[in-house]
Design a protein around this motif. Structure first.
Motif, PDB file in Angstrom:
ATOM      1  N   LEU A  11       0.855  -1.190   0.000  1.00 55.80           N
ATOM      2  CA  LEU A  11       0.000   0.000   0.000  1.00 55.80           C
ATOM      3  C   LEU A  11       0.890   1.238   0.000  1.00 55.80           C
ATOM      4  N   GLU A  12       0.698   2.068  -1.002  1.00 51.30           N
ATOM      5  CA  GLU A  12       1.590   3.209  -1.193  1.00 51.30           C
ATOM      6  C   GLU A  12       1.565   4.171  -0.013  1.00 51.30           C
ATOM      7  N   GLY A  13       0.393   4.341   0.598  1.00 48.70           N
ATOM      8  CA  GLY A  13       0.294   5.263   1.727  1.00 48.70           C
ATOM      9  C   GLY A  13       1.163   4.824   2.885  1.00 48.70           C
ATOM     10  N   GLY A  14       1.120   3.517   3.207  1.00 43.50           N
ATOM     11  CA  GLY A  14       1.930   3.020   4.309  1.00 43.50           C
ATOM     12  C   GLY A  14       3.419   3.166   4.045  1.00 43.50           C
ATOM     13  N   LEU A  15       3.854   2.749   2.860  1.00 42.07           N
ATOM     14  CA  LEU A  15       5.270   2.872   2.519  1.00 42.07           C
ATOM     15  C   LEU A  15       5.699   4.331   2.507  1.00 42.07           C
ATOM     16  N   GLY A  16       4.865   5.176   1.907  1.00 41.52           N
ATOM     17  CA  GLY A  16       5.217   6.593   1.811  1.00 41.52           C
ATOM     18  C   GLY A  16       5.325   7.273   3.158  1.00 41.52           C
ATOM     19  N   VAL A  17       4.388   6.984   4.048  1.00 47.50           N
ATOM     20  CA  VAL A  17       4.430   7.640   5.349  1.00 47.50           C
ATOM     21  C   VAL A  17       5.621   7.139   6.158  1.00 47.50           C
ATOM     22  N   ASP A  23      12.483  10.337   7.169  1.00 43.28           N
ATOM     23  CA  ASP A  23      13.181  11.484   6.599  1.00 43.28           C
ATOM     24  C   ASP A  23      13.026  12.722   7.472  1.00 43.28           C
ATOM     25  N   THR A  24      11.831  12.933   7.999  1.00 44.00           N
ATOM     26  CA  THR A  24      11.598  14.103   8.852  1.00 44.00           C
ATOM     27  C   THR A  24      12.402  14.006  10.138  1.00 44.00           C
ATOM     28  N   GLY A  30      19.502  16.243  12.152  1.00 48.81           N
ATOM     29  CA  GLY A  30      20.688  16.608  11.389  1.00 48.81           C
ATOM     30  C   GLY A  30      21.104  15.491  10.451  1.00 48.81           C
ATOM     31  N   ASP A  31      21.599  15.870   9.282  1.00 50.43           N
ATOM     32  CA  ASP A  31      21.936  14.882   8.256  1.00 50.43           C
ATOM     33  C   ASP A  31      23.027  13.918   8.691  1.00 50.43           C
ATOM     34  N   GLN A  38      17.998   5.401   5.672  1.00 52.33           N
ATOM     35  CA  GLN A  38      16.960   4.450   5.287  1.00 52.33           C
ATOM     36  C   GLN A  38      17.152   3.967   3.854  1.00 52.33           C
ATOM     37  N   ARG A  39      16.511   2.867   3.560  1.00 52.20           N
ATOM     38  CA  ARG A  39      16.512   2.302   2.216  1.00 52.20           C
ATOM     39  C   ARG A  39      15.205   1.536   2.033  1.00 52.20           C
TER      40      ARG A  39
END
Length: 327
Positions: A11-17, A23-24, A30-31, A38-39
């Motif tokens: 499900l794209e929503g789950g993976l995307g979130v 990322d947030t 800090g980078d 992540q990957r």
């Protein structure tokens, strides 16, 4: 490192979130913070087809067991498997078998494993949830309970943390799962900051999203119990009385509620009472203590505890949310 394992039909929503939460959190800290690298991988290193039919690219080769160690996390967002047939395909297909192998290898090397929605079935199939507590998406809870009776299923919970394994409910509970992981890696304050940036609310329970009719519609005994509870909301009910209302034995009633709903008869009654209380809280001005009495709880404090356990919020919060029109 956080590794997102995208199964076919994800499900794209789950993976995307999951990607966005990670990322947030990385940007807030800090980078240079390697914890939130992540990957996205698949079981064979090839792109996968999402539940919506789109092609999802992955980052190179699939992860091997040796790629994981203590501090790493393998996260599996749920694929599109909303029926028993879909779950069967998920578990018996080559992707499911390879996913189980990867899960076991990652866990053996000390990594944490987390799954949401239908992916919890894959995690359970690995054996890692045996004798542990877990949750799954609410409409698949009865099926999960039948297939994995050695797992203590808490179907009303959004997220269940069982140490080295975590589970979450529906696809969008994946956000709650990721925030729990962020809190584990970076502390609760970081999780709160991440949620605030992404406007994610804290939801401890799936109960207010459960549609019990979907689960009990085929069982006349449970409909009879429901009718009896609603006709006697303001008084205490025994298991024997509930069974009598359904014209079955207490043992049969217990078995039916477990098979159809994944809960005990008493929990079923609590859900019905809490549902009625929610209706009163959002449509009347009755004081909370009066609502408690109206739905069968003589002790207002006990009512508040049960209400919070089933909805993830206090009765007053439900009333306030209704006034503001929030979901």
């Amino acid at each position: 490192m956080i590794t997102h394992l995208a199964l076919d039909g994800v499900l794209e929503g789950g993976l995307g979130v999951g990607i966005d939460v990670t990322d947030t959190a990385a940007k807030i800290t800090g980078d240079g913070n390697r914890v939130f690298r992540q990957r996205v991988v698949s079981t064979d290193g090839l792109p996968v087809r999402s539940g919506a039919g789109r092609t999802i690219s992955v980052d190179g080769e699939p992860a091997a067991s040796e790629d994981f160690g203590p501090g790493d996390i393998l996260v599996i967002p749920g694929p599109s498997a909303s029926t028993e047939t879909g779950v069967d395909r998920l578990l018996t297909g080559p992707g499911g078998a390879r996913a189980v192998e990867l899960i076991l290898g990652a866990a053996a090397n000390g990594a944490t494993v987390a799954a949401s929605c239908s992916a919890t079935f894959v995690l359970a199939a690995s054996g890692l949830l045996s004798k542990r507590r877990a949750t799954t998406t609410w409409w698949l809870a009865p099926l999960f309970a039948r297939r994995f009776p050695d797992v203590t299923l808490l179907s009303d919970r959004m997220v269940v943390d069982s140490g080295t394994v975590l589970t979450a409910g529906t696809a969008f509970a994946h956000a709650d799962l990721m925030l729990a992981l962020v809190a584990r890696l970076g502390g609760p304050e970081l999780a709160e900051d991440t949620a605030r940036y992404l406007l994610l609310d804290a939801r401890l329970s799936q109960s207010r999203y459960m549609v019990l009719e979907h689960l009990r519609s085929a069982d006349p005994a449970l409909r009879a119990v429901e009718e009896h509870v609603h006709a006697n909301l303001d008084r205490r009910l025994t298991l024997g009385e509930l069974a009598g209302a359904a014209s079955i034995s207490p043992r049969t009633l217990t078995r039916r509620t477990r098979e159809c709903l994944g809960v005990s008869p008493i929990e079923f009654v609590h859900r019905l009472r809490v549902s009625a209380a929610t209706q009163l809280l959002t449509t009347t001005r009755q004081p909370v203590d009066a609502v408690a009495t109206a739905v069968g709880y003589a002790d207002p404090a006990a009512f508040r505890r049960i209400y919070r356990r089933h909805t993830g919020e206090s009765p007053s919060s439900t009333r306030s949310r209704a006034k503001t029109g929030l979901p």
